[in-house]
Design a protein around this motif. Structure first.
Motif, PDB file in Angstrom:
ATOM      1  N   UNK A  29       0.847  -1.204   0.000  1.00 18.02           N
ATOM      2  CA  UNK A  29       0.000   0.000   0.000  1.00 18.02           C
ATOM      3  C   UNK A  29       0.875   1.244   0.000  1.00 18.02           C
ATOM      4  N   UNK A  30       1.983   1.180   0.720  1.00 14.45           N
ATOM      5  CA  UNK A  30       2.922   2.302   0.753  1.00 14.45           C
ATOM      6  C   UNK A  30       3.614   2.446  -0.596  1.00 14.45           C
ATOM      7  N   UNK A  67       3.104   9.408  -3.966  1.00 16.62           N
ATOM      8  CA  UNK A  67       4.062  10.252  -3.240  1.00 16.62           C
ATOM      9  C   UNK A  67       5.349   9.500  -2.915  1.00 16.62           C
ATOM     10  N   UNK A  68       5.225   8.227  -2.647  1.00 17.45           N
ATOM     11  CA  UNK A  68       6.405   7.430  -2.302  1.00 17.45           C
ATOM     12  C   UNK A  68       7.155   6.975  -3.542  1.00 17.45           C
ATOM     13  N   UNK A  69       6.430   6.721  -4.615  1.00 17.45           N
ATOM     14  CA  UNK A  69       7.074   6.301  -5.868  1.00 17.45           C
ATOM     15  C   UNK A  69       8.005   7.389  -6.383  1.00 17.45           C
ATOM     16  N   UNK A  70       7.578   8.649  -6.247  1.00 16.81           N
ATOM     17  CA  UNK A  70       8.372   9.757  -6.780  1.00 16.81           C
ATOM     18  C   UNK A  70       9.184  10.478  -5.711  1.00 16.81           C
ATOM     19  N   UNK A  71       9.210   9.951  -4.495  1.00 18.72           N
ATOM     20  CA  UNK A  71       9.933  10.618  -3.410  1.00 18.72           C
ATOM     21  C   UNK A  71      11.439  10.525  -3.617  1.00 18.72           C
ATOM     22  N   UNK A  72      12.163  11.545  -3.184  1.00 16.84           N
ATOM     23  CA  UNK A  72      13.623  11.485  -3.196  1.00 16.84           C
ATOM     24  C   UNK A  72      14.077  10.374  -2.260  1.00 16.84           C
ATOM     25  N   UNK A  73      15.093   9.639  -2.673  1.00 18.10           N
ATOM     26  CA  UNK A  73      15.561   8.498  -1.901  1.00 18.10           C
ATOM     27  C   UNK A  73      17.067   8.374  -2.018  1.00 18.10           C
ATOM     28  N   UNK A  74      17.671   7.820  -0.964  1.00 19.26           N
ATOM     29  CA  UNK A  74      19.058   7.390  -1.086  1.00 19.26           C
ATOM     30  C   UNK A  74      19.118   6.263  -2.108  1.00 19.26           C
ATOM     31  N   UNK A  75      20.262   6.095  -2.725  1.00 21.92           N
ATOM     32  CA  UNK A  75      20.364   5.071  -3.761  1.00 21.92           C
ATOM     33  C   UNK A  75      20.711   3.713  -3.151  1.00 21.92           C
ATOM     34  N   UNK A  76      20.943   2.746  -4.012  1.00 23.49           N
ATOM     35  CA  UNK A  76      21.247   1.385  -3.587  1.00 23.49           C
ATOM     36  C   UNK A  76      22.469   1.332  -2.682  1.00 23.49           C
ATOM     37  N   UNK A  77      23.422   2.233  -2.906  1.00 22.81           N
ATOM     38  CA  UNK A  77      24.680   2.227  -2.154  1.00 22.81           C
ATOM     39  C   UNK A  77      24.604   3.130  -0.930  1.00 22.81           C
ATOM     40  N   UNK A  78      23.403   3.573  -0.596  1.00 18.93           N
ATOM     41  CA  UNK A  78      23.152   4.384   0.589  1.00 18.93           C
ATOM     42  C   UNK A  78      23.886   5.715   0.538  1.00 18.93           C
ATOM     43  N   UNK A 106      20.601  10.281  -3.333  1.00 15.76           N
ATOM     44  CA  UNK A 106      20.176  10.052  -4.707  1.00 15.76           C
ATOM     45  C   UNK A 106      19.182  11.090  -5.175  1.00 15.76           C
ATOM     46  N   UNK A 107      18.305  10.685  -6.080  1.00 15.50           N
ATOM     47  CA  UNK A 107      17.285  11.566  -6.640  1.00 15.50           C
ATOM     48  C   UNK A 107      15.918  10.921  -6.473  1.00 15.50           C
ATOM     49  N   UNK A 108      14.922  11.520  -7.082  1.00 14.09           N
ATOM     50  CA  UNK A 108      13.572  10.989  -6.980  1.00 14.09           C
ATOM     51  C   UNK A 108      13.221   9.989  -8.064  1.00 14.09           C
ATOM     52  N   UNK A 109      14.179   9.676  -8.940  1.00 15.01           N
ATOM     53  CA  UNK A 109      13.884   8.747 -10.032  1.00 15.01           C
ATOM     54  C   UNK A 109      15.135   7.920 -10.322  1.00 15.01           C
ATOM     55  N   UNK A 110      15.363   6.926  -9.492  1.00  9.48           N
ATOM     56  CA  UNK A 110      16.513   6.038  -9.651  1.00  9.48           C
ATOM     57  C   UNK A 110      16.053   4.721 -10.260  1.00  9.48           C
ATOM     58  N   UNK A 111      16.810   4.193 -11.197  1.00 11.03           N
ATOM     59  CA  UNK A 111      16.398   2.992 -11.917  1.00 11.03           C
ATOM     60  C   UNK A 111      16.195   1.817 -10.968  1.00 11.03           C
ATOM     61  N   UNK A 112      17.125   1.597 -10.031  1.00 12.76           N
ATOM     62  CA  UNK A 112      16.999   0.472  -9.099  1.00 12.76           C
ATOM     63  C   UNK A 112      15.709   0.580  -8.285  1.00 12.76           C
ATOM     64  N   UNK A 113      15.431   1.744  -7.738  1.00 12.49           N
ATOM     65  CA  UNK A 113      14.234   1.916  -6.916  1.00 12.49           C
ATOM     66  C   UNK A 113      12.964   1.704  -7.722  1.00 12.49           C
ATOM     67  N   UNK A 168       1.847   4.750 -12.778  1.00 13.67           N
ATOM     68  CA  UNK A 168       2.681   5.623 -11.957  1.00 13.67           C
ATOM     69  C   UNK A 168       4.162   5.244 -12.100  1.00 13.67           C
ATOM     70  N   UNK A 169       4.476   3.979 -11.862  1.00  9.91           N
ATOM     71  CA  UNK A 169       5.866   3.545 -12.047  1.00  9.91           C
ATOM     72  C   UNK A 169       6.201   3.508 -13.530  1.00  9.91           C
ATOM     73  N   UNK A 170       5.303   2.927 -14.326  1.00  9.94           N
ATOM     74  CA  UNK A 170       5.501   2.866 -15.769  1.00  9.94           C
ATOM     75  C   UNK A 170       6.676   1.997 -16.176  1.00  9.94           C
TER      76      UNK A 170
END
Length: 575
Positions: free
Chosen positions: A258-259, A264-275, A278-285, A319-321
């Protein structure tokens, strides 16, 4: 100005100067790419001091240099070497595989909690070499490990070489313990702790004894954990024969999916795989979320939760596409390449400024995407990378191999000695531990090649463009693109890894020194074992698929012959 910029960059990036030297030595390229830097210089002079203006100019110039180096690095000598021995012999013996299983299992279900430590070894690459190092549970690592364990249980990798085997009883006990650990984490969501309210979705690193998130400084949030955790839970639910247990696990799955399905979570800024930031659109995420949502669509149908099944499917589709389409670049003379950074990511952003277009996270995202295990429903294509044999995938592999051949002296040394395969790292500007080959990214390449073998067995021969692309990627003009050829290529990668780990009794560390070839940092890293054993599992599946394909071809030929004989008989009777 060009000379000053070059010197400033050399001083700031000494660890990776050997790589950048090829680009920087070209005065013409520096001057041409320096146009952006000069524009920044002139604009900044009107409002900032000359010193600040110079910094902006250098930054603008060398961001472009970094981006340009992507296309330059891949055109050097490709040092990949193909295995020449018969493919019937596996890269690792049965006893060696049993040792790897044993080392991995020792990291699981710590003190009966269901948690998994990332590594019990020392971590000199971490600042200060803290005594606890990687003695924590990472949601990403434990989710990937449990998911892999359930897949491996159905392959020969689970039992060869003797104890400890992945027996059904052991796998069930580990799975049940993992469910309880996840329930503990989920139960902490929203509760108060030293840093405020616990975020059971975005906190990646957990203190096992305290059953709380790691209290020190760390990269937050990380949005891939819930998707990977959900996939592991769904695999456990599918394995269970108890309706009550499936309902219990379904509640935990819903908490994560559900999360994940929330825009909002799909497009949220996130740290990348290597911690790292990162940005809000990383391929791994994006790929992790996509895979979990598609799997969740089917599991929700099985649980008769049709509303959620539709919601998860719509989130994956709309959304993810297709993450490939906005993570695809075409460097000159190379063709389409899949990148970790999005096409529209800012040049000065966290992803592109660190040169992470070319990132091992891409290979890991592809092999864990499920692209070979099932055909996605309509509207969920990964074109132009919907198969491991795609031209875009071959180009991506080629870029990684050529780049890390340049970066790592140990690759050049091994290839000169005729050692098959290649070693891959994380990304070209990696500074952690000095920037070395990583076991898990190298093993990911082997898995991809074995998955390509499976794809050929099922889908048939490569097209001319695919064949050309893979010949360049693997440095093999005679490569014929058969399932056997791809399997040999995967074997080659694992054999090079083996040449660097057998001296340590098949204890896998995190990294391999780019200079000496010795293993380094985080002995018995769980994720290293997961990727190695998963690659061997993929090899096992590729052999099975080849047998099924041969049998299918034989049956088709027999049916065609029978039809021909029937037609001839009917024609004779008619005459």
């Amino acid at each position: 100005l060009a000379q000053a910029k070059t010197e400033a960059y050399r001083k700031a990036h000494t660890p990776c100067i050997a790589t950048k030297a090829r680009v920087i030595r070209s005065t013409f390229s520096v001057v041409a790419l320096g146009v952006r830097g000069l524009v920044a210089w002139e604009a900044a002079q009107t409002m900032l001091s000359r010193s600040v203006a110079f910094i902006l100019a250098v930054r603008g110039t060398f961001i472009l240099l970094i981006m340009d180096s992507f296309s330059r690095l891949v055109h050097g000598a490709n040092c990949f070497r193909m295995r020449t021995s018969p493919e019937a012999s596996t890269p690792f013996s049965d006893m060696e595989i049993a040792k790897m299983r044993s080392h991995l299992l020792a990291n699981m279900n710590i003190d009966g909690t269901g948690a998994m430590i990332a590594s019990p070894g020392l971590t000199p690459a971490l600042i200060g070499n803290p005594p606890l190092g990687y003695h924590y549970d990472w949601q990403r690592d434990s989710g990937l490990t449990m998911f892999a364990l359930l897949r491996l249980a159905d392959t020969s990798v689970a039992v060869v070489g003797g104890e400890p085997t992945l027996s059904p009883d052991l796998v069930d006990r580990l799975a049940n313990a993992y469910v309880q650990w996840v329930a503990t984490i989920v139960g902490k969501d929203g509760s108060m702790w030293a840093k405020g309210r616990v975020d059971a979705h975005g906190e990646a690193k957990w203190d096992i004894s305290q059953r709380l998130p790691f209290g020190g400084g760390w990269c937050r949030p990380q949005t891939d954990g819930p998707a990977l955790r959900a996939q592991a839970l769904m695999s456990i639910a599918n394995r269970s024969n108890s309706k009550a247990q499936r309902r219990e696990i379904w509640e935990l799955i819903k908490f994560d999916l559900d999360w994940v399905a929330d825009v909002r979570n799909i497009h949220a800024n996130s740290c990348d795989l290597w911690e790292e930031q990162g940005d809000g659109n990383l391929f791994w995420n994006r790929m992790s979320m996509r895979g979990a949502l598609i799997m969740g669509h089917y599991v929700a149908q099985g649980m008769n939760d049709l509303a959620r099944a539709q919601r998860y499917l719509q989130a994956a589709r709309l959304i993810v596409g297709n993450p490939v389409t906005d993570h695809l670049r075409s460097p000159p003379n190379l063709g389409p390449v899949i990148t970790e950074c999005a096409n529209d990511a800012p040049l000065g952003g966290e992803c592109k400024s660190k040169g992470k277009d070319l990132d091992g996270a891409v290979l890991l995202a592809l092999i864990h995407s499920g692209w070979v295990d099932y055909r996605p429903v309509k509207g969920l294509s990964l074109e132009p990378a919907d198969s491991p044999t795609s031209v875009a995938v071959a180009n991506t592999v080629r870029a990684h191999i050529a780049t890390f051949c340049h970066l790592y002296p140990i690759n050049q040394h091994d290839s000169a000695r005729g050692v098959p395969g290649v070693l891959l790292g994380r990304f070209p500007r990696d500074m952690y531990g000095g920037g070395n080959p990583w076991v898990l990214t190298t093993a990911a390449l082997a898995s991809l090649l074995y998955q390509a073998s499976r794809a050929v067995s099922w889908d048939g021969a490569l097209s001319a463009s695919q064949l050309d692309a893979w010949r360049l990627a693997l440095n093999q003009p005679s490569f014929s693109g058969t399932a056997s050829d791809f399997r040999l290529a995967g074997d080659s990668v694992l054999l090079r890894l083996k040449s660097h780990v057998e001296v340590d009794g098949f204890h896998f560390y995190e990294q391999i020194s780019k200079a000496t070839g010795d293993e380094y940092n985080a002995k018995d890293l769980s994720w290293s074992y997961v990727e190695i054993l998963s690659a061997l599992g993929e090899r096992d599946l590729s052999m099975q698929w080849a047998e099924v394909s041969a049998r299918r071809l034989h049956e088709h030929s027999f049916a065609t012959l029978a039809e021909s004989e029937d037609a001839q008989s009917l024609n004779t009777e008619h005459v």
